[in-house]
Motif scaffolding. Structure first.
Motif, mmCIF file in Angstrom:
data_model
loop_
_atom_site.group_PDB
_atom_site.id
_atom_site.type_symbol
_atom_site.label_atom_id
_atom_site.label_comp_id
_atom_site.label_asym_id
_atom_site.label_seq_id
_atom_site.Cartn_x
_atom_site.Cartn_y
_atom_site.Cartn_z
ATOM 1 N N GLY A 67 0.949 -1.011 -0.068
ATOM 2 C CA GLY A 67 -0.157 0.133 0.248
ATOM 3 C C GLY A 67 0.961 1.405 0.427
ATOM 4 N N THR A 68 1.937 1.258 -0.059
ATOM 5 C CA THR A 68 3.034 2.559 -0.182
ATOM 6 C C THR A 68 2.870 2.264 -1.417
ATOM 7 O OG1 THR A 68 3.729 2.320 1.884
ATOM 8 C CG2 THR A 68 5.176 3.146 0.106
ATOM 9 N N GLN A 69 2.696 3.536 -2.319
ATOM 10 C CA GLN A 69 2.819 4.230 -3.830
ATOM 11 C C GLN A 69 2.915 4.996 -4.093
ATOM 12 O OE1 GLN A 69 -1.037 2.388 -4.797
ATOM 13 N NE2 GLN A 69 -0.545 0.146 -4.657
ATOM 14 N N LEU A 70 3.526 5.366 -5.568
ATOM 15 C CA LEU A 70 3.726 6.779 -6.198
ATOM 16 C C LEU A 70 1.924 7.749 -6.148
ATOM 17 C CD1 LEU A 70 5.643 9.131 -7.464
ATOM 18 C CD2 LEU A 70 5.124 7.332 -9.438
ATOM 19 N N VAL A 71 2.268 9.104 -6.092
ATOM 20 C CA VAL A 71 0.650 9.488 -5.794
ATOM 21 C C VAL A 71 0.929 9.255 -8.103
ATOM 22 C CG1 VAL A 71 -0.991 11.169 -5.835
ATOM 23 C CG2 VAL A 71 0.494 9.895 -3.927
ATOM 24 N N LYS A 72 2.015 10.413 -8.317
ATOM 25 C CA LYS A 72 1.575 10.829 -9.702
ATOM 26 C C LYS A 72 3.355 11.277 -10.319
ATOM 27 C CE LYS A 72 -1.251 13.383 -13.020
ATOM 28 N NZ LYS A 72 -2.472 14.041 -13.554
ATOM 29 N N ASP A 73 3.639 10.841 -11.109
ATOM 30 C CA ASP A 73 4.866 11.861 -11.334
ATOM 31 C C ASP A 73 4.136 12.908 -12.436
ATOM 32 O OD1 ASP A 73 7.608 12.004 -12.287
ATOM 33 O OD2 ASP A 73 7.500 10.897 -14.285
ATOM 34 N N ILE A 74 4.650 14.262 -11.631
ATOM 35 C CA ILE A 74 4.167 15.077 -12.223
ATOM 36 C C ILE A 74 5.284 16.007 -13.142
ATOM 37 C CG2 ILE A 74 3.965 17.564 -11.345
ATOM 38 C CD1 ILE A 74 2.198 16.506 -8.683
ATOM 39 N N MET A 75 6.582 16.325 -12.719
ATOM 40 C CA MET A 75 7.472 16.994 -13.334
ATOM 41 C C MET A 75 8.066 15.383 -14.226
ATOM 42 S SD MET A 75 8.767 19.345 -14.750
ATOM 43 C CE MET A 75 10.587 19.103 -15.684
ATOM 44 N N THR A 76 7.922 14.631 -15.009
ATOM 45 C CA THR A 76 7.378 13.688 -16.280
ATOM 46 C C THR A 76 8.907 13.037 -16.438
ATOM 47 O OG1 THR A 76 7.514 14.051 -18.368
ATOM 48 C CG2 THR A 76 5.698 13.377 -16.829
ATOM 49 N N LYS A 93 -3.934 19.984 -5.954
ATOM 50 C CA LYS A 93 -4.593 19.069 -5.372
ATOM 51 C C LYS A 93 -4.776 17.494 -5.873
ATOM 52 C CE LYS A 93 -9.152 20.564 -6.882
ATOM 53 N NZ LYS A 93 -10.667 20.824 -6.375
ATOM 54 N N THR A 94 -4.612 16.466 -4.508
ATOM 55 C CA THR A 94 -5.424 15.073 -4.588
ATOM 56 C C THR A 94 -6.062 14.695 -3.715
ATOM 57 O OG1 THR A 94 -3.719 13.425 -4.838
ATOM 58 C CG2 THR A 94 -2.720 15.005 -3.233
ATOM 59 N N ASP A 95 -6.297 14.285 -4.272
ATOM 60 C CA ASP A 95 -7.350 12.742 -3.536
ATOM 61 C C ASP A 95 -6.825 11.597 -2.861
ATOM 62 O OD1 ASP A 95 -7.583 11.155 -6.275
ATOM 63 O OD2 ASP A 95 -9.195 11.154 -6.192
ATOM 64 N N GLY A 96 -5.396 11.485 -3.621
ATOM 65 C CA GLY A 96 -3.945 9.575 -2.849
ATOM 66 C C GLY A 96 -4.651 9.263 -4.205
ATOM 67 N N THR A 97 -5.043 9.798 -5.511
ATOM 68 C CA THR A 97 -4.630 8.730 -6.558
ATOM 69 C C THR A 97 -4.651 9.070 -7.830
ATOM 70 O OG1 THR A 97 -6.815 9.255 -7.704
ATOM 71 C CG2 THR A 97 -6.586 7.276 -6.315
ATOM 72 N N SER A 98 -3.449 8.818 -8.787
ATOM 73 C CA SER A 98 -2.941 9.912 -10.038
ATOM 74 C C SER A 98 -4.280 10.669 -10.552
ATOM 75 C CB SER A 98 -2.387 8.617 -11.006
ATOM 76 O OG SER A 98 -1.731 9.610 -11.816
ATOM 77 N N ALA A 99 -5.185 9.775 -10.542
ATOM 78 C CA ALA A 99 -5.856 10.538 -11.755
ATOM 79 C C ALA A 99 -6.924 11.933 -10.918
ATOM 80 C CB ALA A 99 -7.907 10.073 -12.345
ATOM 81 N N GLY A 100 -7.147 11.810 -9.259
ATOM 82 C CA GLY A 100 -7.067 12.268 -9.071
ATOM 83 C C GLY A 100 -6.410 13.472 -8.020
ATOM 84 N N THR A 101 -4.985 13.820 -8.793
ATOM 85 C CA THR A 101 -3.889 14.610 -8.862
ATOM 86 C C THR A 101 -4.700 15.605 -9.399
ATOM 87 O OG1 THR A 101 -2.870 13.483 -7.373
ATOM 88 C CG2 THR A 101 -2.000 15.166 -8.121
#
Length: 309
Positions: A89-98, A129-137
């Motif tokens: 359950g320890t995961q990357l939320v999103k790679d914002i700067m690809t 803002k983020t809900d903890g998911t990639s799509a929700g960031t």
């Protein structure tokens, strides 16, 4: 307790589900995410995020029954991560700067059941803002100044400061693009860089530099705050769409207006001062698509969408 080396910065500790989470290394795994219940047997590595080096987890924030933090897995640079206290359950939320570049994330803060943060890459000043998911960031808004790495929730709004070379500006946000706005005239800050909001006795205070008086504490009276006035800033932007030159015209223009041209990710492509009532910028070398022209002064700022043909 186990013999481990702990990264003991205060921002590297969080209490979650009656356990303490922190950054430490055990001479095998590098600086990684650990947790403890106060016993030797209960002091365990949560996840080796970067097996080749140190992931150096930092800036822990507990929100919505999860831990948010920054870490570098060696592939995506330092980015936002989330954990439920287990390895899986320890995961990357999103790679914002690809890619391998880090997003230089600052100021994790819980607000309206989401986590808000600033991503600063070069000239980018981005409120997310983020809900903890990639799509929700989600990108909330590009801020046209350098953001001070602090934020404060007060009266159901998020407040933060941003600085130009000469002044500091107060912003408020309700979590939407339209509701994220500069709300006071500029504050003289000169070289005073460690400016921050203070909450005392249910009132919000702002230390400001006032010339020879030094730093003074000012109480913010929210009933008197309003969005920046844009009087005498009726700009004409033409042609739009454009292929090469974009003209910026305002016959009543006062001195002190600057411009920035940004792409839709918030990257600043060019910037400068408007030296006259009619100035032009060249967009001929940029790919076709939509851009943002941001005009800024102590009187406020205005954003325009520019279509490059």
């Amino acid at each position: 307790m186990k013999n481990i080396a702990v990264n003991n910065y205060l921002e590297n500790v969080a209490i979650y589900n009656n356990e303490m989470y922190f950054c430490a290394e055990d001479n095998t795994n590098g600086y990684e995410l650990w947790k403890t219940n106060g016993t030797t047997a209960g002091t365990v590595l949560v996840k080796n995020i970067n097996p080749a080096s140190d992931s150096s987890p930092t800036r822990f924030l507990v929100s919505n029954n999860k831990i948010f933090f920054l870490a570098n897995d060696g592939t995506y640079g330092e980015e936002l991560w989330i954990s439920d206290g287990t390895s899986a359950g320890t995961q990357l939320v999103k790679d914002i700067m690809t890619g391998t570049s880090s997003s230089n994330i600052q100021t994790l803060i819980a607000f309206n059941n989401q986590v808000y943060f600033f991503a600063l890459n070069g000239s980018n000043r981005l409120l997310y803002k983020t809900d903890g998911t990639s799509a929700g960031t989600i990108l909330v808004k590009t801020i046209p100044y350098n953001v001070v790495p602090y934020a404060y929730v007060f009266n159901d709004k998020l407040y933060f400061l941003a600085k130009s070379l000469a002044s500091t500006y107060l912003f408020e946000s309700d979590g939407t693009e339209a509701g994220t706005k500069q709300i006071t005239p500029s504050i003289s800050s000169e070289n005073y860089s460690d400016i921050n909001l203070l909450n005392y006795n249910s009132e919000l205070y702002l230390p400001c530099y006032n010339g020879n008086s030094g730093v003074e504490l000012n109480k913010l009276t929210f009933a008197n705050l309003s969005a920046f006035s844009t009087e005498k800033s009726d700009f004409k932007i033409y042609p739009n769409p454009a292929t090469d030159l974009v003209w910026i015209q305002n016959d009543g223009l006062q001195k002190g207006w600057n411009y920035q041209l940004l792409d839709l990710s918030g990257k600043v492509l060019q910037e400068g001062k408007l030296s006259s009532n009619k100035s032009s910028i060249s967009i001929g070398n940029y790919p076709s698509g939509m851009y943002i022209l941001s005009l800024q002064s102590d009187a406020g700022y205005k954003d325009f969408k520019i279509l490059k043909k």
